[in-house]
Design an enzyme around this catalytic site. Structure first.
Site, mmCIF file in Angstrom:
data_model
loop_
_atom_site.group_PDB
_atom_site.id
_atom_site.type_symbol
_atom_site.label_atom_id
_atom_site.label_comp_id
_atom_site.label_asym_id
_atom_site.label_seq_id
_atom_site.Cartn_x
_atom_site.Cartn_y
_atom_site.Cartn_z
ATOM 1 N N TYR A 1 0.859 -1.182 0.000
ATOM 2 C CA TYR A 1 0.000 0.000 0.000
ATOM 3 C C TYR A 1 0.899 1.238 0.000
ATOM 4 O O TYR A 1 1.599 1.520 0.960
ATOM 5 C CB TYR A 1 -0.927 0.031 1.224
ATOM 6 N N HIS B 1 -0.159 -12.091 0.948
ATOM 7 C CA HIS B 1 -1.126 -11.277 0.203
ATOM 8 C C HIS B 1 -1.685 -12.072 -0.980
ATOM 9 O O HIS B 1 -2.882 -12.075 -1.222
ATOM 10 C CB HIS B 1 -0.424 -9.995 -0.267
ATOM 11 N N PRO C 1 -15.723 -4.538 3.950
ATOM 12 C CA PRO C 1 -17.019 -4.819 4.588
ATOM 13 C C PRO C 1 -18.078 -3.773 4.283
ATOM 14 O O PRO C 1 -19.262 -4.004 4.551
ATOM 15 C CB PRO C 1 -16.667 -4.836 6.085
ATOM 16 N N LEU C 2 -17.652 -2.624 3.738
ATOM 17 C CA LEU C 2 -18.616 -1.564 3.395
ATOM 18 C C LEU C 2 -18.889 -1.533 1.895
ATOM 19 O O LEU C 2 -19.418 -0.540 1.377
ATOM 20 C CB LEU C 2 -18.077 -0.206 3.869
ATOM 21 N N GLY C 3 -18.506 -2.602 1.192
ATOM 22 C CA GLY C 3 -18.728 -2.616 -0.258
ATOM 23 C C GLY C 3 -18.036 -1.437 -0.920
ATOM 24 O O GLY C 3 -18.644 -0.720 -1.721
ATOM 25 N N GLY D 1 -17.439 1.326 0.170
ATOM 26 C CA GLY D 1 -18.126 2.586 0.495
ATOM 27 C C GLY D 1 -19.584 2.614 0.068
ATOM 28 O O GLY D 1 -20.369 3.405 0.594
ATOM 29 N N PHE D 2 -19.979 1.748 -0.867
ATOM 30 C CA PHE D 2 -21.351 1.812 -1.400
ATOM 31 C C PHE D 2 -22.394 1.639 -0.305
ATOM 32 O O PHE D 2 -23.415 2.342 -0.272
ATOM 33 C CB PHE D 2 -21.556 0.744 -2.483
HETATM 34 N N1 LIG Z 1 -6.121 -8.601 1.325
HETATM 35 C C1 LIG Z 1 -6.477 -7.909 0.277
HETATM 36 O O1 LIG Z 1 -6.105 -8.207 -0.842
HETATM 37 C C2 LIG Z 1 -7.385 -6.742 0.472
HETATM 38 C C3 LIG Z 1 -8.072 -6.171 -0.610
HETATM 39 C C4 LIG Z 1 -8.910 -5.083 -0.367
HETATM 40 C C5 LIG Z 1 -9.031 -4.580 0.915
HETATM 41 N N2 LIG Z 1 -8.339 -5.158 1.936
HETATM 42 C C6 LIG Z 1 -8.436 -4.649 3.323
HETATM 43 O O2 LIG Z 1 -9.783 -4.342 3.622
HETATM 44 C C7 LIG Z 1 -9.862 -2.993 4.066
HETATM 45 C C8 LIG Z 1 -11.208 -2.447 3.707
HETATM 46 O O3 LIG Z 1 -11.428 -2.446 2.294
HETATM 47 P P1 LIG Z 1 -11.717 -1.131 1.485
HETATM 48 O O4 LIG Z 1 -11.161 0.004 2.248
HETATM 49 O O5 LIG Z 1 -11.263 -1.303 0.086
HETATM 50 O O6 LIG Z 1 -13.323 -1.080 1.414
HETATM 51 P P2 LIG Z 1 -14.476 -0.756 2.467
HETATM 52 O O7 LIG Z 1 -13.983 -0.856 3.838
HETATM 53 O O8 LIG Z 1 -15.625 -1.579 2.057
HETATM 54 O O9 LIG Z 1 -14.844 0.764 2.099
HETATM 55 C C9 LIG Z 1 -13.910 1.813 2.221
HETATM 56 C C10 LIG Z 1 -14.529 3.088 1.674
HETATM 57 O O10 LIG Z 1 -15.650 3.426 2.471
HETATM 58 C C11 LIG Z 1 -15.541 4.776 2.914
HETATM 59 N N3 LIG Z 1 -16.060 4.789 4.292
HETATM 60 C C12 LIG Z 1 -15.547 4.154 5.357
HETATM 61 N N4 LIG Z 1 -16.320 4.333 6.440
HETATM 62 C C13 LIG Z 1 -17.336 5.121 6.051
HETATM 63 C C14 LIG Z 1 -18.457 5.655 6.719
HETATM 64 N N5 LIG Z 1 -18.707 5.368 7.999
HETATM 65 N N6 LIG Z 1 -19.325 6.445 6.012
HETATM 66 C C15 LIG Z 1 -19.083 6.725 4.715
HETATM 67 N N7 LIG Z 1 -18.033 6.236 4.021
HETATM 68 C C16 LIG Z 1 -17.167 5.440 4.684
HETATM 69 C C17 LIG Z 1 -14.077 5.112 2.853
HETATM 70 O O11 LIG Z 1 -13.984 6.501 2.645
HETATM 71 P P3 LIG Z 1 -12.654 7.368 2.998
HETATM 72 O O12 LIG Z 1 -11.533 6.597 2.428
HETATM 73 O O13 LIG Z 1 -12.912 8.652 2.339
HETATM 74 O O14 LIG Z 1 -12.514 7.496 4.448
HETATM 75 C C18 LIG Z 1 -13.610 4.278 1.685
HETATM 76 O O15 LIG Z 1 -13.833 5.009 0.480
HETATM 77 C C19 LIG Z 1 -8.684 -2.293 3.409
HETATM 78 O O16 LIG Z 1 -8.323 -1.126 4.058
HETATM 79 C C20 LIG Z 1 -7.622 -3.376 3.517
HETATM 80 O O17 LIG Z 1 -7.088 -3.332 4.820
HETATM 81 C C21 LIG Z 1 -7.535 -6.216 1.728
#
Ligand SMILES: NC(=O)c1ccc[n+]([C@@H]2O[C@H](COP(=O)([O-])OP(=O)(O)OC[C@H]3O[C@@H](n4cnc5c(N)ncnc54)[C@H](OP(=O)(O)O)[C@@H]3O)[C@@H](O)[C@H]2O)c1
Length: 332
Positions: free
Chosen positions: A58, A124, A221-223, A225-226
């Protein structure tokens, strides 16, 4: 915050973690000021979100560097989960699972993180050129050397196994890989996508983990952000944002999937919570060994997401979510 344990070694963490990726990778604004990101990480720790999920790729590297600056002040409160095995090249991201490389990568992560021990070291992606047992053996040596406390495997790239043919489950290849590495050294946690709109991990992967006392870190877990209900169909994404190429983030699919947000919002109103918190509470309700790692750049989101640990969904709420239409739009 409620605590959860992952892995047979019973490592304790706050029930909701913090995904640190958006601070340095994959989303527009990921190069925000380090001070702002550090404030978000500190807020997560304040709220009890001890599990900080990062990776050497990252940034590359900048995410670990900024986590390291917070760890320097607050190491005892944090559970650091990082990853190795993917290298960011000029054109492509490539896997490297060679034992010598893995050991050097760990030393480099320890330096960047300013710590003596990584709590959870995750592969990874497996390197197709290297038997996964060899990579895992090198990672096990790191545990023996005291540089790492426990090992994990990411299953987020498992979509290829579904493309392998009809009837092949999304995580079938992951489970085969897990069975192989378990012969070498115990798996403490698997990281896989799990959310209201991506539930495939419930079919076979979560039962596999539950039967063996293996933790499941729920990525995205938040799709992306969706599911928070803060995004508008047709809003568009910058080219540097992963959602610009994501099939569920076209204007058409975002509109088609609005019933998911509407359903989450209705439940949120009953709990005086937000749709994001309900989406995370649903993930938490899938099993005691599940720990969501919602990604956030903003302090406000980190605090709000931590609050999901206090939202208890009723059987009726879970039934409403189960009856929502399946998400439309797919990578396949
Ligand atoms: N192992 C892997 O290959 C892999 C792949 C993908 C992800 N991951 C891990 O999973 C974690 C989560 O995945 P992700 O960050 O891609 O997706 P996510 O957690 O589903 O969604 C993140 C998005 O949601 C927004 N958000 C977060 N909380 C919010 C809230 N309460 N209200 C409104 N918007 C909100 C964030 O905005 P802002 O950024 O503007 O705050 C960001 O754009 C990553 O950080 C990483 O650690 C691992």
């Amino acid at each position: 915050m409620e605590r959860r344990t992952i892995g047979a070694g019973a490592l304790g963490v706050g029930a909701v973690g913090l995904g640190c990726m958006p601070m340095s990778w994959a989303y527009t604004g990921s190069q925000q000021r380090g001070e702002d990101s550090m404030r978000t990480v500190r807020a997560a720790l304040d709220e009890g979100s001890s599990l900080l999920d990062t990776a050497d790729m990252y940034g590359p590297f900048t995410n670990e560097l900024l986590i390291g600056r917070v760890l320097k002040e607050r190491r005892a409160e944090a559970f650091v989960s990082t990853k190795c095995g993917l290298l960011v090249g000029e054109q492509h991201i490539v896997a490297n699972g060679r034992p010598g490389y893995v050991k050097r990568a760990c030393d480099a992560s320890l330096r960047r993180l300013q710590t003596d021990t990584i709590d959870l070291y995750q592969l990874h992606r497996a390197d197709p050129e290297v038997p996964v047992e060899e990579t895992w053996g090198a990672m096990a040596d790191l545990v023996t050397a005291g540089k790492v406390r426990a090992l994990g495997l990411c299953a987020v790239g498992a979509r290829a196994s579904r493309r392998a043919g009809a009837g092949v489950g999304l995580h079938d290849a992951t489970i085969r890989q897990l069975e192989r590495v378990q012969q070498v050294f115990p798996v403490a946690a698997v990281q896989a996508e799990l959310s209201v709109w991506s539930q495939e991990a419930l079919d076979s992967l979560l039962p596999w983990c539950a039967a063996r006392g293996v933790g499941l870190l729920a990525a995205m877990p938040l799709g992306n952000g969706f599911l928070t209900g803060t995004l508008t169909p047709g809003q568009g994404f910058e080219p540097d944002d992963v959602r610009a190429r994501h099939p569920r983030f076209t204007a058409e699919m975002m509109a088609a999937n609005q019933p998911l947000v509407v359903g989450l919002r209705r439940i949120a109103e009953r709990h005086d919570a937000t749709p994001a918190q309900v989406a995370l509470a649903w993930v938490l309700a899938q099993g005691p060994q599940v720990v969501p790692v919602p990604g956030a750049k903003r302090e406000r989101w980190a605090r709000e997401n931590a609050g999901a640990a206090g939202v208890r969904l009723t059987p009726e709420d879970l039934a409403v979510i189960a009856a929502l239409p399946p998400a439309r739009g797919s990578w396949d």
